[in-house]
Design an enzyme around this catalytic site. Structure first.
Site, PDB file in Angstrom:
ATOM      1  N   HIS A  34       0.864  -1.180   0.000  1.00 31.66           N
ATOM      2  CA  HIS A  34       0.000   0.000   0.000  1.00 31.66           C
ATOM      3  C   HIS A  34       0.903   1.233   0.000  1.00 31.66           C
ATOM      4  CE1 HIS A  34       1.065   0.113   4.221  1.00 31.66           C
ATOM      5  NE2 HIS A  34       0.557  -1.096   4.398  1.00 31.66           N
ATOM      6  N   HIS A  37       4.041   1.301   2.212  1.00 34.68           N
ATOM      7  CA  HIS A  37       5.216   0.624   1.648  1.00 34.68           C
ATOM      8  C   HIS A  37       5.849   1.471   0.543  1.00 34.68           C
ATOM      9  CE1 HIS A  37       2.766  -3.049   2.845  1.00 34.68           C
ATOM     10  NE2 HIS A  37       3.878  -3.226   3.522  1.00 34.68           N
TER      11      HIS A  37
END
Ligand code: PAF
Length: 286
Positions: A34, A37
Site C-alpha cells: 500500500h 510501503h
C-alpha cells in the site's frame, strides 16, 4: 526490474553493485503493498543507487493461532507497483530457500521483544528479528527502510543492528494515513465496511491523547483513562491489548511524560488486530 528468488544469487548481485561503489537500499515487506510501503520504496530510490525490495510472508513471525494462510497476498499488483517506481531488484524467496531443512537459528532480542505487542504475540519479534537478520545478511544494504507504524519492530531492528555491529543505517519513515487518519496497513483489507469506519477510533484516540499532553496532562494514569474512555465509545472494539504512553527507546510504560514519549494502541475490531502510535514530546523544564 530484476526478479531474484535465490538468496545466493541476490547476495552475489548486491556484492557486485557494492564493488562498483553503488549504495544499496533495502525495503523488506510481506507484500500486499500500500502507500505506506511505497513511501519507503520512494525514499530508498531517492537515497540509494540500487533499491532492493523483498516480498516474503515470513511464517516465523506468525503465532499458531494467527492465520498465516489468510495473510493478504497480491503478487501481481505488488510487482506492478514496484515496477512503476523503477526499483532495481525484487526479491521473492520461498520458504524452502529461506528456511531449508535443518534450519535451527533464531535471533532473540531480550526485553524489548516482550513488551507491547510482544506480550500478546509470543515469538513474533524473534520471527521478525530472524528474517530481517537473514535479509540484511543476504543484501548487506547501506540503508534499510521501515515504517513508524510498526514502531516496536523498528526499535528492535535498530537494536539488532547496533548489538551485532551490522553498520546498516535503519530509516524509520512516517506512518502514511488514509484521509480519515487510519494508518495504512495490509490488515485493513480484513475490515468490513462497518469495521473500517470504526477503526478510525484509533487515530482519533491517539490525537485526543496527544492534545491532552499538549495541554499539560503528563500523568500517564490520567492519559490512559482519557484513551480508554474514548476507545469504549466505539462498540466494535472487542479487545484492547494496550493503550498507554511508553519510553520510545526502552518501550517501558511511563508514569509521567517528560521529553519524548510514544502513545501506542493495539486493539481488535471484529477479528482484526490493529496497531498505531504517535510520538509526543513535553519540553523538559530547565
Ligand atoms: O513489517 C513487515 O512487513 C515485516 O515484519 C518485515 C519487516 C518485512 C519482516 O517480515
Amino acid at each position: 526490474m530484476e526478479t531474484i528468488r535465490i538468496p545466493r544469487v541476490l547476495q552475489d548481485a548486491a556484492r557486485t553493485h557494492r564493488r562498483q561503489g553503488k549504495s544499496v537500499g533495502l525495503v523488506p515487506t510481506m507484500g500486499a503493498l500500500h502507500e505506506g510501503h511505497m513511501s519507503l520504496v520512494r525514499m530508498a530510490r531517492r537515497e540509494n543507487d540500487i533499491t532492493v525490495a523483498s516480498i516474503y510472508v515470513n511464517p516465523k513471525q506468525f503465532g499458531p493461532s494467527e492465520d498465516l494462510s489468510k495473510y493478504p497476498r497480491d503478487l501481481e499488483a505488488d510487482l506492478a507497483k514496484l515496477e512503476k517506481e523503477d526499483i532495481n531488484i525484487v526479491f521473492l524467496p520461498d520458504d524452502s530457500l529461506m528456511y531449508p531443512a535443518g534450519f535451527s537459528t533464531r535471533v532473540e532480542v531480550e526485553a524489548l521483544s516482550d513488551r507491547l505487542c510482544g506480550a500478546f504475540r509470543p515469538r513474533h519479534f524473534s520471527g521478525v528479528a530472524t528474517v530481517v537478520t537473514k535479509l540484511f545478511n543476504i543484501v548487506s544494504p547501506l540503508r534499510a527502510y521501515f515504517g513508524q507504524k510498526d514502531f516496536q519492530q523498528a526499535v528492535i531492528i535498530k537494536r539488532i543492528v547496533k548489538d551485532l555491529d551490522m553498520g546498516i543505517d535503519v530509516a524509520v519513515c512516517p506512518t502514511i494515513r488514509e484521509p480519515d487518519g487510519l494508518a495504512m496497513s495490509s490488515r485493513n483489507r480484513y475490515l468490513s465496511e462497518e469495521e473500517r469506519a470504526a477503526a478510525t477510533i484509533i487515530y482519533r484516540c491517539l490525537s485526543e491523547a496527544a492534545g491532552a499532553v499538549k495541554s499539560g496532562i503528563i500523568q500517564v494514569d490520567t492519559l490512559k483513562k482519557v484513551m480508554r474512555e474514548k476507545l469504549m465509545t466505539e462498540p466494535l472494539v472487542s479487545k484492547v491489548d494496550y493503550c498507554s504512553a511508553y519510553d520510545p527507546e526502552r518501550l517501558e510504560e511511563l508514569e509521567q511524560i517528560k521529553g519524548e514519549a510514544l502513545l501506542a494502541i493495539a486493539l481488535t475490531i471484529g477479528a482484526t488486530r490493529l496497531i498505531d502510535n504517535l510520538l509526543v514530546s513535553v519540553p523538559s523544564s530547565t
